[in-house]
Design an enzyme around this catalytic site. Sequence first.
Site, mmCIF file in Angstrom:
data_model
loop_
_atom_site.group_PDB
_atom_site.id
_atom_site.type_symbol
_atom_site.label_atom_id
_atom_site.label_comp_id
_atom_site.label_asym_id
_atom_site.label_seq_id
_atom_site.Cartn_x
_atom_site.Cartn_y
_atom_site.Cartn_z
ATOM 1 N N GLY A 39 0.796 -1.222 0.000
ATOM 2 C CA GLY A 39 0.000 0.000 0.000
ATOM 3 C C GLY A 39 0.827 1.269 0.000
ATOM 4 C CB CYS A 41 1.614 2.650 4.866
ATOM 5 S SG CYS A 41 2.701 2.538 6.314
ATOM 6 C CE LYS A 50 7.426 8.659 9.356
ATOM 7 N NZ LYS A 50 6.858 9.031 8.067
ATOM 8 C CB SER A 176 1.360 23.319 8.640
ATOM 9 O OG SER A 176 0.204 23.589 9.427
ATOM 10 C CB ALA A 260 1.183 18.522 2.227
ATOM 11 C CB VAL A 263 -5.906 11.684 2.526
ATOM 12 C CG1 VAL A 263 -4.409 11.722 2.720
ATOM 13 C CG2 VAL A 263 -6.623 11.519 3.876
ATOM 14 C CB ALA A 311 0.326 2.583 9.093
ATOM 15 C CG HIS A 436 19.373 9.081 35.990
ATOM 16 N ND1 HIS A 436 18.917 10.297 35.525
ATOM 17 C CD2 HIS A 436 20.665 9.286 36.391
ATOM 18 C CE1 HIS A 436 19.871 11.195 35.644
ATOM 19 N NE2 HIS A 436 20.945 10.609 36.166
#
Length: 455
Positions: A39, A41, A50, A176, A260, A263, A311, A436
């Site tokens: 698809g 994604c 990414k 945005s 952008a 969708v 996704a 930590h």
Amino acid sequence: MSYDVTVIGSGPGGYIAAIRAAQLGFKTAIIEKEDNLGGVCLNWGCIPTKSLLRVSEIYRLIKRSEEFGIKVQGVSFDIKSIIEYSRNVVNKLSSGVEYLMQKNNITVHRGCAKLAGNHNIKVADNDEILSEHIIIATGVRARNLPGIKVDGHLVWNAQHAMIPDKLPKSLLIIGSGAIGIEFASFYNALNVDVTIVEIKDTILPLEDKEISILAQEIFTKQGITIHTNNSIKNLIQKKDSVEVQFSNDKIIEFDRVIVAVGVHPNTDNIGLEHTKIKLSSLGFIETNKWYETHEANTYAIGDVAGPPCLAHKASHEAVICIEKIANKAPHHLQRECIPNCIYSYPQIASIGLTEEQAKTAGHDIKIGRSYANFNGKSIALGETEGLVKTIIDRKSGEILGAHMIGAEVTELINSFALVKQLEGTDLDIKSTIFPHPTVSEMIHESTLAAIIKMT
């Protein structure tokens, strides 16, 4: 050809549904019109972006190397090699989905699927499939703006923006949301002069307003120009540039433009007219909590069934849908437990209600904050711009929402997702020992800040 379950679309909802159906003993098929499974994604969304953002992250870090006592000379990049890296990642994962289909004995049909009524599906006008259960997982596509022609040369959609033949000197991004902001981060890191235009009063309008304002401040410091409360009045495509007139009548010329602005669901030409399926006012397929449509034994999952278009939501819905078909008594999807991630620099992540939503809903809330410039690991990483904000119900201690900006917060948000899923409270987080030094200590500190403030 006859099957127990047929899935239309092989994205993260579709292929997970097919695999789970096969695991539960159903004779299963999946239909995909594109060459590669996975698809949008996998092929043109989550995964390639990414990969590109990882490259830009490395380049940013190299340019900052002297802060860490490391001198690097002559650093440069090659955009074609960057894109090749991204596409190689995509191809590897797409091949993995192909393998999973074979491993689980799922029949893959290639071509456009069209519902023909009476549980029949026509594929590419040749094959006809009869299926007891049909799952629609056709996803969404980029929405266009009236009067703006996306030509792939001067004006891009997200897919074009992932495979540029060369880098533009200047770039306008219209919108945005997550997609626009991620591309802004990528191109800004590669020395492109980036401008964002947003019609709302802040960028990332779906995020908590405090996080959005902080993000805008950070992006502006990085050199990204941001115009809020603004839109496109006119756009003229020239030979190798685009002249843009904003709603405030300011005119600026850009090398390229990315649209952008959200969708649109892929419900066209899939034969819905031969069914009783109904669409929402926004064009998404209407379903109940088990993803059943108004057509018997026909279901819709993932983006095509409505926002949030994520996704991980689609994959989760796939499992619920199949297990309901198999009478496995699955759980309901808890929408307030769906995390949202934006992989910009810095990263942004959220879950649950924003501060504004919590107040509007009438909750009596307490808020805790922890800042990255007080976190030891963040300081050691050189990533001191960040915030973890926790929104808690004052009476019950319920974690109503959590909102983050900073280094690797897309990994941290899982902790809040787990707490919400287990119906944990602020006291559960207080009594948890966080290692930590870690960035995750900001989760603990933000919760403690809310508790201490009220004692």
